[in-house]
Design a protein around this motif. Structure first.
Motif, mmCIF file in Angstrom:
data_model
loop_
_atom_site.group_PDB
_atom_site.id
_atom_site.type_symbol
_atom_site.label_atom_id
_atom_site.label_comp_id
_atom_site.label_asym_id
_atom_site.label_seq_id
_atom_site.Cartn_x
_atom_site.Cartn_y
_atom_site.Cartn_z
ATOM 1 N N LEU A 113 10.277 1.507 0.809
ATOM 2 C CA LEU A 113 9.348 1.660 0.431
ATOM 3 C C LEU A 113 9.239 -0.198 -0.053
ATOM 4 O O LEU A 113 9.757 -1.044 -0.147
ATOM 5 N N PRO A 114 8.012 -0.731 0.765
ATOM 6 C CA PRO A 114 6.112 -0.561 0.292
ATOM 7 C C PRO A 114 6.170 -0.120 1.880
ATOM 8 O O PRO A 114 7.093 -0.893 2.673
ATOM 9 N N ASP A 115 5.686 1.056 2.246
ATOM 10 C CA ASP A 115 5.056 0.833 3.567
ATOM 11 C C ASP A 115 3.892 1.637 3.204
ATOM 12 O O ASP A 115 3.443 1.877 2.281
ATOM 13 N N HIS A 116 2.791 1.449 4.358
ATOM 14 C CA HIS A 116 1.592 1.973 4.185
ATOM 15 C C HIS A 116 1.106 1.212 3.303
ATOM 16 O O HIS A 116 0.023 1.841 2.585
ATOM 17 N N ASP A 117 1.062 0.325 3.068
ATOM 18 C CA ASP A 117 0.525 -0.083 1.658
ATOM 19 C C ASP A 117 0.248 0.437 0.635
ATOM 20 O O ASP A 117 0.102 0.153 -1.083
ATOM 21 N N VAL A 118 1.363 1.356 0.623
ATOM 22 C CA VAL A 118 2.114 1.860 -1.134
ATOM 23 C C VAL A 118 3.393 1.259 -1.074
ATOM 24 O O VAL A 118 3.990 1.029 -0.643
ATOM 25 N N GLN A 119 3.002 0.963 -2.635
ATOM 26 C CA GLN A 119 4.142 0.283 -3.570
ATOM 27 C C GLN A 119 4.913 1.313 -4.005
ATOM 28 O O GLN A 119 4.366 2.346 -4.491
ATOM 29 N N CYS A 120 6.290 1.484 -4.941
ATOM 30 C CA CYS A 120 7.392 1.885 -5.020
ATOM 31 C C CYS A 120 6.926 2.355 -6.635
ATOM 32 O O CYS A 120 6.538 0.670 -7.295
ATOM 33 N N PRO A 121 6.331 2.916 -7.171
ATOM 34 C CA PRO A 121 5.397 2.817 -8.683
ATOM 35 C C PRO A 121 6.593 2.301 -9.837
ATOM 36 O O PRO A 121 6.255 2.031 -10.593
ATOM 37 N N LEU A 122 7.858 2.274 -9.435
ATOM 38 C CA LEU A 122 8.889 1.620 -10.267
ATOM 39 C C LEU A 122 9.177 1.159 -9.931
ATOM 40 O O LEU A 122 9.658 -0.247 -10.690
ATOM 41 N N HIS A 123 9.315 0.436 -8.773
ATOM 42 C CA HIS A 123 10.070 -0.897 -8.141
ATOM 43 C C HIS A 123 9.557 -1.695 -7.756
ATOM 44 O O HIS A 123 8.987 -3.560 -7.312
ATOM 45 N N GLY A 140 10.601 -3.202 -3.495
ATOM 46 C CA GLY A 140 12.220 -3.009 -2.107
ATOM 47 C C GLY A 140 12.274 -1.917 -2.758
ATOM 48 O O GLY A 140 13.351 -2.416 -3.624
ATOM 49 N N CYS A 141 12.682 -0.413 -1.468
ATOM 50 C CA CYS A 141 13.656 -0.002 -2.720
ATOM 51 C C CYS A 141 13.765 1.517 -1.510
ATOM 52 O O CYS A 141 13.226 1.694 -0.495
ATOM 53 N N HIS A 142 14.921 2.464 -1.508
ATOM 54 C CA HIS A 142 15.105 3.483 -0.664
ATOM 55 C C HIS A 142 14.850 4.365 -0.992
ATOM 56 O O HIS A 142 14.830 5.209 -2.092
ATOM 57 N N LEU A 143 14.247 5.289 -0.148
ATOM 58 C CA LEU A 143 13.816 6.463 -0.755
ATOM 59 C C LEU A 143 14.309 7.823 -0.533
ATOM 60 O O LEU A 143 15.642 7.762 1.025
ATOM 61 N N PRO A 144 14.562 8.965 -0.819
ATOM 62 C CA PRO A 144 15.125 10.395 -0.497
ATOM 63 C C PRO A 144 14.979 10.169 1.049
ATOM 64 O O PRO A 144 14.219 9.880 1.439
ATOM 65 N N PRO A 145 15.702 11.513 1.641
ATOM 66 C CA PRO A 145 15.679 11.437 3.296
ATOM 67 C C PRO A 145 14.460 13.063 3.632
ATOM 68 O O PRO A 145 14.443 13.354 1.947
ATOM 69 N N PRO A 146 14.023 12.567 4.285
ATOM 70 C CA PRO A 146 13.040 13.963 4.187
ATOM 71 C C PRO A 146 12.709 14.762 3.435
ATOM 72 O O PRO A 146 11.415 15.218 2.940
ATOM 73 N N ALA A 147 13.215 15.852 4.051
ATOM 74 C CA ALA A 147 13.784 17.048 3.317
ATOM 75 C C ALA A 147 13.427 16.928 2.107
ATOM 76 O O ALA A 147 12.788 18.283 1.449
ATOM 77 N N ARG A 155 -0.021 4.630 -12.143
ATOM 78 C CA ARG A 155 0.647 4.101 -11.595
ATOM 79 C C ARG A 155 0.795 5.097 -9.748
ATOM 80 O O ARG A 155 -0.139 4.811 -8.885
ATOM 81 N N LEU A 156 1.382 6.210 -9.679
ATOM 82 C CA LEU A 156 0.926 7.249 -9.338
ATOM 83 C C LEU A 156 -0.445 7.847 -9.043
ATOM 84 O O LEU A 156 -0.947 7.916 -7.302
ATOM 85 N N ALA A 157 -1.153 7.704 -9.718
ATOM 86 C CA ALA A 157 -2.162 8.504 -9.574
ATOM 87 C C ALA A 157 -3.294 7.425 -9.096
ATOM 88 O O ALA A 157 -4.364 7.720 -8.593
ATOM 89 N N ALA A 158 -3.275 6.342 -9.838
ATOM 90 C CA ALA A 158 -3.767 5.189 -8.916
ATOM 91 C C ALA A 158 -3.681 5.415 -7.106
ATOM 92 O O ALA A 158 -4.858 5.134 -6.844
ATOM 93 N N GLU A 159 -2.591 5.504 -7.111
ATOM 94 C CA GLU A 159 -3.142 5.093 -6.319
ATOM 95 C C GLU A 159 -2.362 5.819 -5.026
ATOM 96 O O GLU A 159 -3.226 5.932 -4.137
ATOM 97 N N PRO A 170 2.317 -5.499 2.116
ATOM 98 C CA PRO A 170 1.797 -5.656 3.443
ATOM 99 C C PRO A 170 0.391 -5.746 4.001
ATOM 100 O O PRO A 170 0.131 -6.662 4.505
ATOM 101 N N TRP A 171 -0.505 -5.115 2.809
ATOM 102 C CA TRP A 171 -1.638 -5.632 3.080
ATOM 103 C C TRP A 171 -2.435 -6.574 2.424
ATOM 104 O O TRP A 171 -3.204 -7.735 3.104
ATOM 105 N N LEU A 172 -1.303 -7.461 1.704
ATOM 106 C CA LEU A 172 -1.478 -9.118 1.259
ATOM 107 C C LEU A 172 -0.546 -9.922 1.847
ATOM 108 O O LEU A 172 -0.555 -10.854 1.119
ATOM 109 N N ALA A 173 -0.117 -9.297 2.927
ATOM 110 C CA ALA A 173 0.566 -11.017 3.197
ATOM 111 C C ALA A 173 -0.899 -11.821 4.442
ATOM 112 O O ALA A 173 -1.837 -10.706 4.407
#
Length: 470
Positions: free
Chosen positions: A122-132, A136-143, A221-225, A345-348
């Motif tokens: 993250l960020p990805d597709h204009d989604v920010q990390c609610p914590l960071h 930028g941060c790394h996410l768990p594997p998809p599964a 923040r999660l609820a807002a996004e 991304p959407w404010l770049a």
């Protein structure tokens, strides 16, 4: 590498979790299961689980029962008193922030489709990390992300740790990618992404009422996004009333979380809804609120000024519209503020310039249509062409379709129906179109119909095809 779940990385503002951990200790010490303890005090085992995770408040009467049953010699009562004292320092949330913007769904939250790849960072597709935020941060594997998302939605007592927060953000990113693909394939009736997003939003909001202080901000923040994403999908699906409800609630949660960028995104979309409702005063008010939500940022000034340009164009004020467009472009040349959480991304710079050129083309086109001034039409066409060039191939298919329709409309306002119809031809292939594109086509159809006597049978035929498309 991911290890054991980490606690949510926010300051601890209470001790309900301390009470829950102590209750778990004494229950195990007494040799009781959650089900046995629940039956002894008249509760379901899930209620005991929520107490132990700090997700539910215990009443003083229940605490006295637990003290006696488990033989904790008043230790549970004393711990509960400390928790209640800490909770007393926490202001109550406004009631509307404890309710989702949409009515309850039928059945459990559907599982996210594993075919929709979760982002790795993250960020990805204009989604920010609610914590960071945007750092930028790394996410768990998809599964892992899908399993944590499913557990969070299924069990109100499931722990909220760092990996779960990241998983919820990852699933939101995946659903937005899925929705974009549906728009690219013109499958605008697809309900999959919206159903998952709205169901997850309900699960997040259900946690807010009893959330400890350290969890409130991240849940808000999660609820807002999630609420903003739900509103965007509702808007593209042609349901402006429910979209407005989602944006309004997203605004409240984003303010609670101190999330200026999601506030700006929601206000921008609310301004668009004001334009669709033919209400330039409301559209202008929402646009000006962007500047108040994020004062001192060049991007907020650019977005606010651009929204004001759209509003004044709809009101027919040529001088004010041209002035606002000029100021919006000037804001793009101001240096970005370094070190803030605004770098998403959407404010770049390129994305913001795309927004300004797209909005400028719409405002100038509205003026050209109202005044029959071909000079304004040509200026609108220049801005639409610049926006299409900035967009590039394969990105934001709904935006590309919208800008293509707008370019055709600009040609029509410049009294060039032949080029207008040639530009429009790829759009009219019979496939379903997003609601915002259909709204754009209505104005173009009306202008074709009004000019059919001058422009001949081709204009009449195209107007009929547009009527069928919208």
């Amino acid at each position: 590498m991911l290890g054991a779940p980490n606690p949510v990385e926010l300051p601890d503002g209470g001790s309900r979790q301390e009470f829950g951990a102590l209750l778990r200790h004494w229950r195990r010490h007494a040799g009781w299961t959650q089900a046995q303890l629940g039956a002894a005090v008249g509760y379901d085992h899930t209620a005991v689980s929520r107490l132990e995770h700090g997700a539910r408040r215990a009443t003083p009467r229940l605490v006295r029962q637990l003290d006696e049953l488990l033989g904790s010699s008043g230790e549970l009562t004393r711990c509960h008193a400390r928790a209640e004292s800490a909770e007393g320092d926490r202001p109550a949330l406004p009631p509307h922030l404890l309710r989702p913007p949409l009515p309850p769904g039928a059945g459990p939250v559907p599982a996210a489709d594993p075919a929709d790849p979760c982002p790795a960072t993250l960020p990805d597709h204009d989604v920010q990390c609610p914590l960071h935020g945007a750092t930028g941060c790394h996410l768990p594997p998809p599964a892992t992300a899908l399993a944590l998302h499913a557990a969070f939605c299924a069990d109100p007592a499931a722990p909220l740790d760092t990996d779960t927060v990241h998983a919820l953000a990852a699933v939101l990113g995946a659903q937005l990618h899925s929705a974009e693909r549906a728009l690219r394939e013109r499958a605008v009736g697809e309900r999959g992404p919206g159903t998952v997003i709205e169901g997850t939003l309900r699960a997040v909001v259900a946690r807010l009422a009893d959330a400890p202080t350290r969890h409130r901000r991240v849940l808000a923040r999660l609820a807002a996004e999630y609420s903003h994403a739900a509103g965007s999908l509702r808007l593209h699906g042609g349901r402006p009333a429910t979209a407005m409800a989602c944006f309004d609630r997203a605004l409240g949660w984003a303010a609670l979380a101190g999330d200026a960028t999601t506030q700006a995104a929601a206000l921008s979309d609310m301004a668009v809804l004001g334009l669709l409702d033919d209400d330039p005063a409301a559209a202008g008010d929402y646009a000006r609120e962007i500047r108040r939500a994020a004062p001192g940022r060049p991007w907020s000034d650019a977005l606010a000024t651009l929204g004001e340009a759209r509003a004044t164009a709809l009101a027919g004020d040529i001088r004010a519209t041209v002035r606002h467009i000029g100021r919006a472009r000037q804001h793009l040349d101001r240096p970005a503020t370094v070190g803030t959480e605004d770098h998403v991304p959407w404010l770049a710079p390129a994305a913001l310039r795309l927004r300004v050129e797209s909005g400028s083309s719409a405002a100038l086109r509205d003026l050209a249509a109202a005044t029959a001034d071909p000079r304004l039409a040509h200026r609108a066409l220049t801005a639409a062409t610049a926006a299409l060039d900035l967009l590039g191939d394969g990105r934001l298919p709904a935006a590309r379709t919208m800008l293509t329709v707008r370019a055709a409309d600009c040609h029509l306002c410049a009294d060039d129906p032949h080029t207008a119809l040639a530009t429009l031809a790829p759009v009219l292939d019979g496939a379903p179109l997003p609601a915002l594109v259909r709204h754009e086509l209505r104005g173009l159809r009306d202008r074709l119909t009004a000019g059919a006597d001058r422009w001949g049978p081709a204009a009449t035929e195209a107007a009929a095809r547009l009527g069928a498309a919208i």
